[in-house]
Each structure stands twice: as C-alpha cells, then as structure tokens.
Design a protein around this motif. Structure first.
Motif, PDB file in Angstrom:
ATOM      1  N   LEU A  19      32.676  19.751  13.993  1.00 20.39           N
ATOM      2  CA  LEU A  19      31.566  19.025  13.357  1.00 20.39           C
ATOM      3  C   LEU A  19      30.217  19.678  13.636  1.00 20.39           C
ATOM      4  N   LEU A  20      29.853  19.873  14.866  1.00 16.13           N
ATOM      5  CA  LEU A  20      28.548  20.450  15.205  1.00 16.13           C
ATOM      6  C   LEU A  20      28.394  21.875  14.690  1.00 16.13           C
ATOM      7  N   PRO A  21      29.411  22.753  14.847  1.00 14.02           N
ATOM      8  CA  PRO A  21      29.265  24.092  14.259  1.00 14.02           C
ATOM      9  C   PRO A  21      29.045  24.043  12.739  1.00 14.02           C
ATOM     10  N   THR A  22      29.700  23.109  12.053  1.00 14.06           N
ATOM     11  CA  THR A  22      29.518  22.994  10.599  1.00 14.06           C
ATOM     12  C   THR A  22      28.085  22.604  10.258  1.00 14.06           C
ATOM     13  N   LEU A  23      27.547  21.613  10.975  1.00 11.20           N
ATOM     14  CA  LEU A  23      26.165  21.187  10.733  1.00 11.20           C
ATOM     15  C   LEU A  23      25.199  22.335  10.976  1.00 11.20           C
ATOM     16  N   ALA A  24      25.412  23.084  12.047  1.00  5.27           N
ATOM     17  CA  ALA A  24      24.483  24.174  12.380  1.00  5.27           C
ATOM     18  C   ALA A  24      24.575  25.306  11.379  1.00  5.27           C
ATOM     19  N   VAL A  25      25.802  25.716  11.035  1.00  4.20           N
ATOM     20  CA  VAL A  25      25.971  26.855  10.124  1.00  4.20           C
ATOM     21  C   VAL A  25      25.480  26.505   8.721  1.00  4.20           C
ATOM     22  N   ALA A  26      25.821  25.315   8.222  1.00  2.00           N
ATOM     23  CA  ALA A  26      25.382  24.916   6.878  1.00  2.00           C
ATOM     24  C   ALA A  26      23.860  24.841   6.801  1.00  2.00           C
ATOM     25  N   SER A  27      23.224  24.265   7.805  1.00  2.00           N
ATOM     26  CA  SER A  27      21.756  24.163   7.792  1.00  2.00           C
ATOM     27  C   SER A  27      21.125  25.529   7.880  1.00  2.00           C
ATOM     28  N   LEU A  28      21.667  26.411   8.717  1.00  2.00           N
ATOM     29  CA  LEU A  28      21.106  27.762   8.847  1.00  2.00           C
ATOM     30  C   LEU A  28      21.260  28.561   7.561  1.00  2.00           C
ATOM     31  N   LEU A  29      22.418  28.423   6.884  1.00  2.00           N
ATOM     32  CA  LEU A  29      22.605  29.133   5.616  1.00  2.00           C
ATOM     33  C   LEU A  29      21.651  28.613   4.550  1.00  2.00           C
ATOM     34  N   LEU A  30      21.435  27.300   4.522  1.00  2.00           N
ATOM     35  CA  LEU A  30      20.481  26.749   3.564  1.00  2.00           C
ATOM     36  C   LEU A  30      19.091  27.323   3.788  1.00  2.00           C
ATOM     37  N   TYR A  31      18.686  27.427   5.041  1.00  2.00           N
ATOM     38  CA  TYR A  31      17.356  27.951   5.349  1.00  2.00           C
ATOM     39  C   TYR A  31      17.264  29.438   5.018  1.00  2.00           C
ATOM     40  N   THR A  32      18.346  30.184   5.266  1.00  2.00           N
ATOM     41  CA  THR A  32      18.290  31.644   5.118  1.00  2.00           C
ATOM     42  C   THR A  32      18.458  32.087   3.666  1.00  2.00           C
ATOM     43  N   LEU A  33      19.368  31.454   2.950  1.00  2.00           N
ATOM     44  CA  LEU A  33      19.720  31.936   1.604  1.00  2.00           C
ATOM     45  C   LEU A  33      18.927  31.275   0.485  1.00  2.00           C
ATOM     46  N   ALA A  34      18.196  30.229   0.791  1.00  2.00           N
ATOM     47  CA  ALA A  34      17.516  29.474  -0.277  1.00  2.00           C
ATOM     48  C   ALA A  34      16.397  30.306  -0.924  1.00  2.00           C
ATOM     49  N   THR A  35      16.403  30.298  -2.251  1.00  2.00           N
ATOM     50  CA  THR A  35      15.340  30.895  -3.070  1.00  2.00           C
ATOM     51  C   THR A  35      14.949  29.867  -4.114  1.00  2.00           C
ATOM     52  N   PRO A  36      13.803  30.053  -4.761  1.00  2.00           N
ATOM     53  CA  PRO A  36      13.423  29.084  -5.812  1.00  2.00           C
ATOM     54  C   PRO A  36      14.518  28.903  -6.848  1.00  2.00           C
ATOM     55  N   ALA A  37      15.286  29.976  -7.072  1.00  2.00           N
ATOM     56  CA  ALA A  37      16.282  29.898  -8.145  1.00  2.00           C
ATOM     57  C   ALA A  37      17.528  29.131  -7.716  1.00  2.00           C
ATOM     58  N   ASN A  38      17.968  29.325  -6.468  1.00  2.00           N
ATOM     59  CA  ASN A  38      19.247  28.706  -6.054  1.00  2.00           C
ATOM     60  C   ASN A  38      19.091  27.534  -5.101  1.00  2.00           C
ATOM     61  N   ALA A  39      17.850  27.140  -4.806  1.00  2.00           N
ATOM     62  CA  ALA A  39      17.626  26.076  -3.816  1.00  2.00           C
ATOM     63  C   ALA A  39      18.327  24.771  -4.186  1.00  2.00           C
ATOM     64  N   PRO A  40      18.229  24.285  -5.442  1.00  2.00           N
ATOM     65  CA  PRO A  40      18.933  23.024  -5.754  1.00  2.00           C
ATOM     66  C   PRO A  40      20.442  23.109  -5.536  1.00  2.00           C
ATOM     67  N   GLY A  41      21.023  24.247  -5.950  1.00  2.00           N
ATOM     68  CA  GLY A  41      22.478  24.379  -5.775  1.00  2.00           C
ATOM     69  C   GLY A  41      22.882  24.470  -4.313  1.00  2.00           C
ATOM     70  N   LEU A  42      22.066  25.191  -3.513  1.00  2.00           N
ATOM     71  CA  LEU A  42      22.388  25.308  -2.094  1.00  2.00           C
ATOM     72  C   LEU A  42      22.257  23.962  -1.379  1.00  2.00           C
ATOM     73  N   ARG A  43      21.231  23.164  -1.779  1.00  2.00           N
ATOM     74  CA  ARG A  43      21.099  21.852  -1.150  1.00  2.00           C
ATOM     75  C   ARG A  43      22.308  20.983  -1.472  1.00  2.00           C
ATOM     76  N   LEU A  44      22.748  21.059  -2.719  1.00  2.00           N
ATOM     77  CA  LEU A  44      23.941  20.294  -3.103  1.00  2.00           C
ATOM     78  C   LEU A  44      25.165  20.772  -2.332  1.00  2.00           C
TER      79      LEU A  44
END
Length: 595
Positions: A17-42
């Motif tokens: 559980l905790l590794p999933t929360l950390a990795v998912a949040s870190l990927l959202l922060y690292t990979l998010a761009t104006p173009a893919n931000a909505p999809g990454l948040r979903l």
C-alpha cells in the motif's frame, strides 16, 4: 491447500500500500505536463483507489474463515481485482509514456517492470492471480510499444513478451516453493497432532499402568495379610502341639507340618522384605565389622542346601573389615548365594572377597545356567524368574535379586553381575573397607531350635485381634508359657476387660475392625490405666503405607507369621524396657522379619 494459498496472498496485500501511494504520487509529479495532466491524475486516482480497495477487502476477508469451498470463490474474485489493478498500472504506458523523451520512456518502462517484479513476491502463491496481473500490466505496455510503429519500440514490445514468460517461469517456481512450505506446515501440524495423540495415549497408558501397579500392590498386601493370619495361628498351634505328649510317628508328622509352615512363612517374609524396602522404613546402621564371621555363618547355614543338590560350596577366608550395615549386608549376600544354589545343578558355589582400592568386592560365583545378555537387567525386576514358567514354589518368588539390589542401593553399595549362558554367573558387591580393623566379630545368634528357659514373662497378657483363630492360638500358647491370657476382638471390649482386669502387657493386631488400629487401642488402654503398659503390635500388613504408619506409632512391631521364639523374646524385651525393635532403626536380616 488452496485456502492457505489465498490466506498467504491476502496477507501480502497490505505490504504494497505505502509503496503504491509513494510511487504513484511521484510519477504524477514527474511525468505531468499540460497535455497529459488530466489523464495522469485519473490514472493516479485509479491506481491508488484500486490498491486501497484491495487492502481493505483483504483485511475484511481475513477476518472471516477461509474454508476450502470459499477459497475457490475468493480466487475468482481476486482474479478480477488483480486484473483491474494490473490494467490500472498498465494504463501508465498510455497516459504517461512520451516516445519523444528518452528519460520519460526509460522511467515508465523501469517503473512498470519493477512493479510487476514486486508483484511476483506478493501474488505468486496463487500463480493464476500473478499471471493475470502480468498479462494486464505488461500487455498494456507491449501494445503501446507496438502501436508506435517504430523498430526500437516494436523490439521493446517483443522484449516485454519475453520478460513476461520469464516472470511466469519464476512465478511458477515461487508458487511451488509456497506450496511446499504450506505442505510442510500441514505435515508439521499433522505430526504435532499425532504426537499429541500418542502423548495422550502414553499418558493414559502410564496412568493405567500406575493404577494396575497400585491395584497389584493392594492385592498383594490384602492377599499377604489374609494368608498371614492362618499361617501365624498355625505356627502357634504347632508350638502348643509340640509341648504335648506325642509318640514318634506323631512327632515325625509334626516336624513335616512345621517344615511346611516355615516354608510358607519364608515366602511371606520375602514379600515383607520387599515391601519394607518399598516403604522406606529401613534405616541402615553403619558400623565397622570383620567379614569372616559373616562368611562362616552363611556357609554353615547354606552349605547344606548346596550339598543336598550335590554341589560344592566353598568360601575363601578373608581378614578384611568392612564398613556397612552388618544385617543388611548379610541379607544381600544370603539372597545372592541362595539364588546361585537355586539355579545351579552341577559344579559349585564360590563366595570370595578381594580388596580393590578403598573397597572390598564380595563375589558370589556359580556354575549354573547363566543369564543371557538381554535378561541380565530383567532378573533384578520383582517377580521375574528364569526357567520357571510353572512357578515352582521351590524356586522362590523371584524377589531375591530385587531385594538384593534394593538393599544395595539403600546402603550405597554397587551391585553388578557378569554371566554367560550355560557357563554360570558372578555377582559382585563393592563395600567400603573399614578405616580400622573391626575389634569384635558379629554377635552369635540364638538358636531358633528351642526357646530359652521360661521366666520374666508378664503374668497377665491382653491379646486384641479380630481373627478368632489367632485369638485362640495366642491364648493357648501364652497359657502354656504360664501367662494369664485374656482376649478381645476390638478396642471397646478390650477397654471394658481392662477396667476390671489390669493387664501387665498388651499384644494387639495392627489392623482392627472399623478402620481402627492396634496403635490406637494401645494408646487408649495406656490412657485408661494411667501407665505405659508394655505392648507389642503384630501385623500381617505389607502395604508400604501401613508399614510407615505402624513404624510411626513407636510400639515394637512383629510381623505375621511370628514364630513362638520371636514372640517370646519380644515379650521379654518389652517387659525389660529393651523392646524397641521397630523404632530403633533395626536393620539386621532377622529384624527385617521380626519388625
């Protein structure tokens, strides 16, 4: 097995559980761009939501019972949840993958590869669940790479497929290891259960054996007591008969009857010796004494038995002095020699002693039947006899060696044996040497063939016994000795008799009616008279508890069958204040028989 696999799998869910929360949040922060931000948040919400639900559901299921039939339903349910979780992670390849960025591509591929590798340790206990996760996650990545229509990415797609099969092979090995561990646990549980069952059986068997042993002891004590009563009376009647006018033929018959009575008494005394050892009422009196008089006494008494069988009885003279209990040591050696004579048909018996360091080793050699190695420990068990399936009474009761070992242990002497079947045996008893030579030999024993001169006996004797035959025999015997003997069958009649006729001595059976004892009767009679009237206890009991009770009473104790000689001497000693046979730590072989 399936239920335990599901339990193991569900138990692993919380660790991710905790590794999933950390990795998912870190990927959202690292990979998010104006173009893919909505999809990454979903995507991030889907991954975290799937994991949270999976952990909650696993805890819910684990709180209940996972039976065999429920395990198969749970497996199908986990296939669905794991497919959703795998698809959620695989969606990262479609929402966060950027072919134009090498760093982005490496990060996404590395994360998805690491996630599926980590999933193997959690999901492999159920191989099908792990496989569906790999298919959903790696399948999404492979499809994304193939759809880019570029040779490097299509090569990546094929590499993902190869990686999938590699993971599947490792997952199968991991699943086998998990099954083996579960099976081993089941086997251990089965062994523990079997051990508990066997332990319970052993405990019950031990309890049953203890109860059987107690029942045997009670039976032997009761049978011994009941047998002693008539044999005791028989011996007294025979003494009365011997003092009456008889012709030669009648005296011959009387001698045979006495011999039969004495043989019966010897067997009962052997049982008594064994019971006294079990009861722990024998207290050794250690002293220094010369060995040679003891050897000479045994030879004079036992050599005729050997000669009657055509055996040669030899004793090597010894000038050694020993430190032990003279009477108990005599009884040990007597039992060893008697046993040797009994089991030797030709050849002879040798009794010798040699010095070994600070000890003297008494040896009894015979040329008898010998003892097989597997029987050499068994012969020391009570009632165990070799070559006597018909239980010939002339071969004894099988207690001689048991008594010898018990007395040797009581004295702290080591008793060993060596034997060869058909060649004979040797028993060795190690006894400490005396620091100084003994100054005197053993006191000579009084002859048992005739009573000493009459006199010094009490005039009025009260006998208390609940057995009519014993009362009659005692009354006749004591009357023949010049005593005014009155009898009573219980405490109350004895008290009534003593009010008008004060006895000079009380002789009481130990076990009376209504669970009362002779010690109680003597105490009440003494209290009524206001004086310590001389008294004797006579008992036919051999039960260890009864022997301890009688010993604690402080009254001299005789054991049925009591010979007239023993009774006479005990009465004289009681009247002169020397009759402390029972409480004076008597340990001689005769004292074992007389109390």
């Amino acid at each position: 097995m399936r239920a335990e696999q599901m339990r193991l799998l569900l138990g692993n869910m919380g660790s991710s559980l905790l590794p999933t929360l950390a990795v998912a949040s870190l990927l959202l922060y690292t990979l998010a761009t104006p173009a893919n931000a909505p999809g990454l948040r979903l995507w991030c919400a889907a991954v975290i939501g799937s994991k949270l639900f999976g952990c909650w559901d696993a805890r819910r299921i684990l709180r209940g019972r996972i039976g065999p039939w429920r395990a198969y339903r749970l497996q199908r349910w986990m296939l669905v949840l794991t497919a959703i979780d795998g698809a959620a992670w695989g969606a990262l390849a479609w929402t966060g993958f950027d072919p134009a960025s090498t760093a982005n591509s490496i990060l996404v591929v590395a994360v998805l590869s690491g996630i599926v590798g980590n999933a193997m340790s959690m999901l492999s206990p159920v191989l099908s669940v792990f496989a569906i996760f790999c298919v959903c996650e790696l399948g999404a990545l492979a499809l994304k790479a193939w759809s880019l229509d570029d040779l490097p990415f299509r090569t990546l797609s094929l590499a993902v497929v190869v990686y999938f099969f590699s993971l599947l092979s490792q997952g199968r090995n991991s699943a086998r290891a998990a099954r083996a561990a579960i099976q081993l646990r089941f086997d251990n549980i089965g062994l523990i259960r079997q051990l508990r069952i066997e332990s319970d059986r052993t405990r019950h068997a031990l309890h049953a054996a203890e109860q059987a042993n107690l029942a045997k002891s009670r039976f032997l004590a009761a049978a011994s007591h009941d047998l002693r009563q008539p044999i005791h009376a028989q011996g007294l009647f025979l003494e009365v008969l011997a003092r009456s006018p008889l012709n030669d033929n009648q005296r011959t018959v009387l001698a045979s009857a006495r011999a039969a009575s004495e043989a019966s008494a010897d067997m009962l005394h052997t049982l008594l010796d064994f019971s006294r050892i079990e009861a722990g009422v024998i207290e050794p009196q250690i002293e220094a004494f010369a060995l040679q008089p003891l050897l000479a006494k045994l030879e004079s008494e036992l050599a005729p038995q050997a000669n009657a069988k055509g055996l040669v009885y030899r004793t090597r003279d010894s000038g050694l002095a020993l430190r032990s209990d003279r009477g108990l040591l005599e009884l040990i050696v007597r039992n060893l020699v008697t046993n040797a004579v009994r089991y030797t048909d030709q050849g002879g018996i040798l009794v010798a002693c040699r010095r070994r360091g600070a000890h003297a080793v008494l040896e009894v050699w015979d040329s008898g039947i010998g003892i097989a190695p597997e029987q050499q420990e068994e012969v020391f068990r009570e009632f165990h006899q070799l070559g006597n399936p018909e239980r010939d009474r002339q071969k004894g009761l099988g207690l001689g060696l048991s008594i010898a070992r018990g007395l040797a242990q009581l004295l702290g002497h080591e008793l060993t044996m060596a034997s060869r079947p058909g060649r004979g045996s040797v028993f060795r008893l190690a006894v400490p040497l005396a620091a100084m030579p003994a100054l005197s030999s053993s006191p000579s024993s009084a002859s048992a063939s005739a009573l000493p001169a009459r006199g010094a006996l009490p005039q009025r004797v009260l006998v208390i016994d609940d057995d009519a035959i014993v009362r009659a025999s005692m009354q006749q015997l004591l009357a023949g000795w010049g005593c005014d003997c009155r009898v009573a069958d219980g405490i109350e009649p004895a008290l009534m008799l003593a009010r008008a006729w004060q006895p000079d001595m009380i002789i009481s059976d130990y076990r009376l009616r209504e669970q009362r004892t002779g010690a109680e009767a003597i105490a009440m009679l003494r209290a009524q008279a206001g004086a310590a009237t001389p008294a004797l206890l006579i008992t036919g009991d051999t039960a260890p508890a009864r022997l301890r009770e009688a010993r604690a009473s402080g009254v001299p104790l005789l054991h049925k069958p009591t010979s007239p000689e023993q009774l006479y001497h005990a009465m004289k000693q009681a009247c002169t204040g020397r009759g402390q046979c029972q409480q004076s730590n008597t340990t001689s072989a005769d004292a074992l028989h007389c109390g």
